[in-house]
Enzyme design. Sequence first.
Site, PDB file in Angstrom:
ATOM      1  N   ALA A 261       0.771  -1.246   0.000  1.00 16.84           N
ATOM      2  CA  ALA A 261       0.000   0.000   0.000  1.00 16.84           C
ATOM      3  C   ALA A 261       0.801   1.294   0.000  1.00 16.84           C
ATOM      4  CB  ALA A 261      -0.954   0.007   1.195  1.00 16.84           C
ATOM      5  N   ASP A 286       2.061  -2.626   4.758  1.00 17.87           N
ATOM      6  CA  ASP A 286       3.428  -2.358   4.323  1.00 17.87           C
ATOM      7  C   ASP A 286       4.364  -2.969   5.346  1.00 17.87           C
ATOM      8  OD1 ASP A 286       5.010  -0.622   2.175  1.00 17.87           O
ATOM      9  OD2 ASP A 286       6.092  -0.563   4.083  1.00 17.87           O
ATOM     10  N   ASP A 333      -0.662  -3.994  -5.881  1.00 17.37           N
ATOM     11  CA  ASP A 333       0.127  -3.058  -6.699  1.00 17.37           C
ATOM     12  C   ASP A 333       1.585  -3.361  -6.367  1.00 17.37           C
ATOM     13  OD1 ASP A 333       0.311  -0.829  -8.532  1.00 17.37           O
ATOM     14  OD2 ASP A 333       1.001   0.358  -6.825  1.00 17.37           O
ATOM     15  N   CYS A 386       3.856  -0.569 -11.979  1.00 15.41           N
ATOM     16  CA  CYS A 386       4.215   0.653 -12.706  1.00 15.41           C
ATOM     17  C   CYS A 386       5.407   0.378 -13.622  1.00 15.41           C
ATOM     18  CB  CYS A 386       4.494   1.812 -11.758  1.00 15.41           C
ATOM     19  SG  CYS A 386       5.760   1.453 -10.518  1.00 15.41           S
TER      20      CYS A 386
END
Length: 448
Positions: A261, A286, A333, A386
Amino acid sequence: MTKEKATARTVALTAIDRVRQNGAYSNLQLNQLLNRAQLNDQDRRLATNIVYGVLQHQLTLEYWLTPFIKDKKVDSWVESLLLTALYQYHYLERVPNWAVTDETIEIAKHRGNPGIRRFTTGVLHAILKKGVTDLNQIKDPIKRLAISASVPEWIVKELVNQYGQATAAKVLSAINEPARLVIRVNTAKTNLATVKAQLTKEGVTYQGSQVAPNALVISGGDVLNSTLFSDGAVTIQDESAMLPVDSMNVQPGDRVLDACAAPGGKTVQIAEYLDPTVGGQVDALDIHQHKTRLIEKNARRLHVADRVRTHTLDARKVDDVFADGTFDKILVDAPCSGMGLLRRKPEIRYTKKLTDSQNLHKIQLSILNAVAPKLKKGGIITYSTCTIMKQENDQTVKDFLAAHPDFTLVKTQTARKLKDDRFTATLTVLPSDYGSDGFFISSLQRNL
């Protein structure tokens, strides 16, 4: 020796040399130095331009500089200084060459000895007299693309192999364009129309986003010091980074896990859709406590702390805290090579290796394997990165599905219907597609 006066160019030089020498993060170094230097807005913009410009074009600039310094042993800061001058000569059309030359020599004089000043003066005059090497003279097409785009050859080879020569060239051109400043409207507090009106009132100019809803691309003005930002009505987030949550179709009563996160941009975006009175909650993980505190700070600033729960926990150890079948939706993510962010973090292109990407694939897979049982049947894991490297994206998804026959890959859909005519279920946004960061999003549904 008198203290050196802080100018746009001295600040830029210090930041660049720390990044090149010590692997410092460009954004952190620059912000720290700018806060100390107290430059005016014009000089802050010039310093920022030089730092990111030199780092984005570093291999090109080094290639141009090499014939002028030949085999001489040059101090790191002197080489960085010469690179800043070369960048300004070739990429900043509004800055006259004489001004660049004069200030560069002045910095050499102040920071070095007379020999360094003479050497710097001679190199600058030679560059202006002879000009730099034409990159089209490089015969090897991979090397030519690598030098002209200032990207290591392994990245060029990977992009060409994965996307073809034409698309790779577009991507490599796009990553050297300036990164855009984008805000996301916090719908837990306000709405798009209200924000637009307030931005106009505060003299901030913007355009709508073609990538994500509730996003505005800022073109002028100081949004970071606006009342909208300080009140938590808007937050800074790239358009592509909004897409994973945009694709999740979060409902008010959902229990959501944000497995990787920090710093919390997607956590608070998820939280905006939730209603704690009907059980809506996002659990944000995290591994580092200082980062979970950052998530909590983000949640308070955006007025969604009542629906965010943080846990200092490695996502691969979710068994320690959560029962199987706990979550309606899960966002992974994942840690990645960041190759979609080269426009925003130019220095990472020089430090990453192909083996980094391959090792991250294993970590990504281990996280997905760990969180999968925590999803309710019929729920969806949104796996995003990403990066645009397929070994971290489609290959990770493929390997996960091979080990989990109880999951099905379904087509990722976004509010703006991005690339809806594509043949793949996964969605890859390249830096050259919309001017946003590179991103990958996939949707893995647990079978009923």
